[in-house]
Design an enzyme around this catalytic site. Structure first.
Site, mmCIF file in Angstrom:
data_model
loop_
_atom_site.group_PDB
_atom_site.id
_atom_site.type_symbol
_atom_site.label_atom_id
_atom_site.label_comp_id
_atom_site.label_asym_id
_atom_site.label_seq_id
_atom_site.Cartn_x
_atom_site.Cartn_y
_atom_site.Cartn_z
ATOM 1 C CE LYS A 73 14.866 17.234 -25.150
ATOM 2 N NZ LYS A 73 14.279 17.564 -26.483
ATOM 3 C CE LYS B 80 20.069 13.809 -34.352
ATOM 4 N NZ LYS B 80 19.423 12.746 -33.569
#
Length: 372
Positions: free
Chosen positions: A198, A91
């Site tokens: 989203k 990440k």
């Protein structure tokens, strides 16, 4: 641009091995000209190169950003392993406000940072970044997924993230209530969705189509307006606290992590927790509280793997139907986790960890650390 090698949240980077950090590599970068300050955390490459999104967020401190990168990258390792992908976990976080700091120069500087890792880390979208941003990152690096369809990419990964959460929720609902076909197991149930950005807004669409009653909350009025315009039957409440205290059957946290605190668990009226947010358990021990409260918890890294599946498919030439079919199997994976938890008499989060860890051990020992 400058980079540094493995580091921990401790002020003394030489003490990384004394602070329980299990990651293979943590790298810092900055580019003063563009304002880039970024961290990439590679948790594991036992199953393959580490794939994970780039989060662009105004962290209060570098330590907070590092903590997030470490936790999120670990979750990506487990997510990929449970989903059956030949990928590791990584990440990235970019520190700053994307609404004021994001620029072509910054994203391209970040792309050069990603490229410097020679494929050990493959990036994609996350909070604060979009497919159009990945197109710019890809101008400097060949290790980018989640690009726009026009650029040959997989597009918005929130589409299949939401679909996977929906499939996982169907499995959890069947486990909790049974006696219904999965296609209509949510009909008439009330689902509270916290966060309709989203992913959450796509999830709402699936829920409405399945006949569920949907209640939502979000800090953004614009996000709420978009959902209500698309789905007039959806009801909004003023806060997550109000949503949690409501008479809902399912709680779906779809914003940032740490949604399940002891206080939230104690106040929940829902029977099921299943949402898209990463790292929903606020701290160690909350999984046991969830179990003791009689909640059916579908672990986040199991059900939200659809986005990872979508961008991973881009690595072999994106085909939406193929990726969607694989995301649909999250239903079966969730069932397996729930069954394993019952068999082992452990919380579902522990069962999911065991499944992931077993695969990383069994397959990872054949590969070792992934190098290009």
């Amino acid at each position: 641009m400058s980079t540094s090698t493995p580091h921990s949240a401790s002020p003394d980077p030489t003490s990384v091995f004394d602070h329980g950090v299990e990651h293979e590599q943590v790298v810092f970068a900055q580019d003063p000209a563009s304002g880039l300050r970024a961290i990439i955390a590679i948790h594991s490459t036992a199953l393959g190169p580490a794939l994970g999104g780039t989060r662009f967020y105004p962290y209060a401190s570098t330590a907070a950003a590092l903590d997030d990168a470490l936790a999120l990258s670990r979750g990506m390792s487990y997510k990929a392993a449970v989903a059956g992908l030949d990928l590791g976990g990584g990440k990235a976080v970019i520190i700053g406000d994307p609404t004021t700091m994001k620029s072509e120069a910054l994203l391209r500087a970040y792309g050069r940072f990603v490229e410097s890792l020679a494929g050990r880390y493959v990036t994609a979208c996350d909070v604060g970044t979009f497919s159009e941003d990945m197109d710019l990152v890809a101008r400097e690096s060949g290790h980018v997924t989640g690009r726009t369809l026009a650029a040959g990419g997989a597009g918005d990964s929130s589409v299949l993230t939401a679909y996977g959460v929906f499939r996982g929720l169907q499995a959890a609902a069947e486990h909790a209530w049974g006696d219904r076909d999965p296609a209509d197991v949510l009909a008439g149930r009330t689902v509270g969705v916290a966060g309709v950005g989203k992913v959450g807004r796509h999830l709402v669409g699936h829920l409405v189509e399945a006949g569920a009653r949907v209640v939502v909350t979000d800090v953004s009025e614009a996000a709420l307006d978009r959902v209500r315009q698309a789905h007039p039957s959806v009801r909004a409440v003023g806060s997550t606290e109000e949503l949690v205290a409501s008479a809902i059957d399912v709680y779906a946290p779809c914003a940032l992590g740490g949604a399940l605190t002891p206080e939230v668990v104690a106040g929940l009226q829902a029977r099921i927790v299943c949402g898209a947010a990463n790292n929903q358990l606020a701290h160690a021990g909350v999984d046991k509280l969830v179990e003791e409260a009689g909640l059916v918890y579908a672990p986040d890294f199991v059900v939200n793997a659809g986005g990872l599946i979508q961008v991973a498919d881009e690595l072999v030439g994106f085909d939406f139907d193929r990726a969607r079919a694989r995301a649909a199997t999250i239903y079966d994976t969730t069932r397996s986790v729930l069954e394993r938890a019952a068999t082992d008499a452990v919380p579902t989060a522990v069962a999911a960890d065991r499944i992931a860890e077993q695969r990383m051990r069994d397959v990872g020992r054949l590969r070792g650390i992934w190098l290009r």
